[in-house]
Design a protein around this motif. Sequence first.
Motif, PDB file in Angstrom:
ATOM      1  N   CYS A  51      -8.070  -0.399  -7.455  1.00  0.00           N
ATOM      2  CA  CYS A  51      -7.505  -1.093  -6.387  1.00  0.00           C
ATOM      3  C   CYS A  51      -8.617  -1.881  -5.655  1.00  0.00           C
ATOM      4  O   CYS A  51      -9.673  -1.491  -5.705  1.00  0.00           O
TER       5      CYS A  51
ATOM      6  N   ARG B  64      -8.095  -7.912   3.756  1.00  0.00           N
ATOM      7  CA  ARG B  64      -7.469  -7.934   5.151  1.00  0.00           C
ATOM      8  C   ARG B  64      -7.917  -9.171   5.758  1.00  0.00           C
ATOM      9  O   ARG B  64      -8.841  -9.924   5.920  1.00  0.00           O
TER      10      ARG B  64
ATOM     11  N   GLY C 128       0.718   1.742  -5.037  1.00  0.00           N
ATOM     12  CA  GLY C 128      -0.335   1.915  -4.044  1.00  0.00           C
ATOM     13  C   GLY C 128      -0.754   3.205  -3.597  1.00  0.00           C
ATOM     14  O   GLY C 128      -2.050   3.274  -3.280  1.00  0.00           O
TER      15      GLY C 128
ATOM     16  N   ARG D 297     -11.130  -1.004   0.625  1.00  0.00           N
ATOM     17  CA  ARG D 297     -10.645   0.168  -0.509  1.00  0.00           C
ATOM     18  C   ARG D 297     -10.649  -0.252  -1.760  1.00  0.00           C
ATOM     19  O   ARG D 297      -9.648  -0.143  -2.531  1.00  0.00           O
TER      20      ARG D 297
ATOM     21  N   PRO E  80       0.808  -1.211  -0.036  1.00  0.00           N
ATOM     22  CA  PRO E  80       0.113   0.044   0.114  1.00  0.00           C
ATOM     23  C   PRO E  80       0.997   1.305  -0.045  1.00  0.00           C
ATOM     24  O   PRO E  80       0.299   2.441  -0.292  1.00  0.00           O
TER      25      PRO E  80
ATOM     26  N   PHE F  96      -2.951  -6.075  -1.075  1.00  0.00           N
ATOM     27  CA  PHE F  96      -3.331  -4.947  -1.764  1.00  0.00           C
ATOM     28  C   PHE F  96      -3.065  -5.147  -3.202  1.00  0.00           C
ATOM     29  O   PHE F  96      -2.022  -5.230  -3.579  1.00  0.00           O
TER      30      PHE F  96
ATOM     31  N   LEU G 121      -4.598   4.343  -3.528  1.00  0.00           N
ATOM     32  CA  LEU G 121      -5.534   5.072  -2.433  1.00  0.00           C
ATOM     33  C   LEU G 121      -5.562   6.594  -2.474  1.00  0.00           C
ATOM     34  O   LEU G 121      -6.644   7.028  -1.845  1.00  0.00           O
TER      35      LEU G 121
ATOM     36  N   GLY H 175      -8.396  -4.304  -1.713  1.00  0.00           N
ATOM     37  CA  GLY H 175      -7.784  -5.074  -0.642  1.00  0.00           C
ATOM     38  C   GLY H 175      -8.319  -6.113  -0.057  1.00  0.00           C
ATOM     39  O   GLY H 175      -9.570  -6.176   0.259  1.00  0.00           O
TER      40      GLY H 175
ATOM     41  N   LEU I 281      -3.149  -3.823   4.897  1.00  0.00           N
ATOM     42  CA  LEU I 281      -3.254  -4.300   3.622  1.00  0.00           C
ATOM     43  C   LEU I 281      -1.858  -5.117   3.030  1.00  0.00           C
ATOM     44  O   LEU I 281      -1.946  -5.195   1.904  1.00  0.00           O
TER      45      LEU I 281
END
Length: 162
Positions: free
Chosen positions: A70, A74, A15, A89, A10, A58, A19, A72, A51
Motif C-alpha cells: 500500500c 496526501r 485498506g 503509509r 483507507p 490510498f 494499514l 498513500g 488519505l
Amino acid sequence: MEIVLSAVRPDSPAGLTALRAYAGELAARWPEKAPEPTWSEEFLADDPMALAPPSGVFVVATRGDWVVGCAGLRLEGADVPPGAGEIKRMWVDPTVRGQGLGRRLLAHLTDLAREAGLRRLVLDTAEDLVAARALYVREGFVETEPYNANPYAHHWFTRDLW
C-alpha cells in the motif's frame, strides 16, 4: 499472478488490511516506541481519512485476494508544504519485497501527483528503514530539512515533479 494497484478508501476492508499489516510491522520493529496491542489501533485511528478523497488517495496492491502492499498520497494538510503532496503509509509485504513493487507504488503516486498539478513530493521515514531510503534516492528524492514533527521520522525527502 499479477499484482494489481487499486485506489481504495483507507477504511475499506482492503485498506484496513493493508494499514493493519503496515502498523503491525512497525510495532514489531519498534516495540519500545510502539507497544502492542493498543499502538496499532491508535495508529489507525490517527486521522485515517487523510488519505481519502478529496484530501488524498490510498492505493492498495493485491495479488488475487491477498493484500501485498500500500501507499498513500496526501494532497493537503497542516504540515504538507504548499504545492506538494506527501507520500504516506508506504508498505510492501516481506514476501514480495525485492520484486519492484515499492518502485511501482511510488511511480503510481508520482503520476497521480502530477495529474493533480502538484509541483513536488515530500516524505519522511525512519532511521532503520534503510531499503526504503535507498529506493527514494534511486527514484530521485533528495534528503532535506524536516518539514514536520513526526516523532518516528529521522529523514525527510523531497522530489520536484516539474
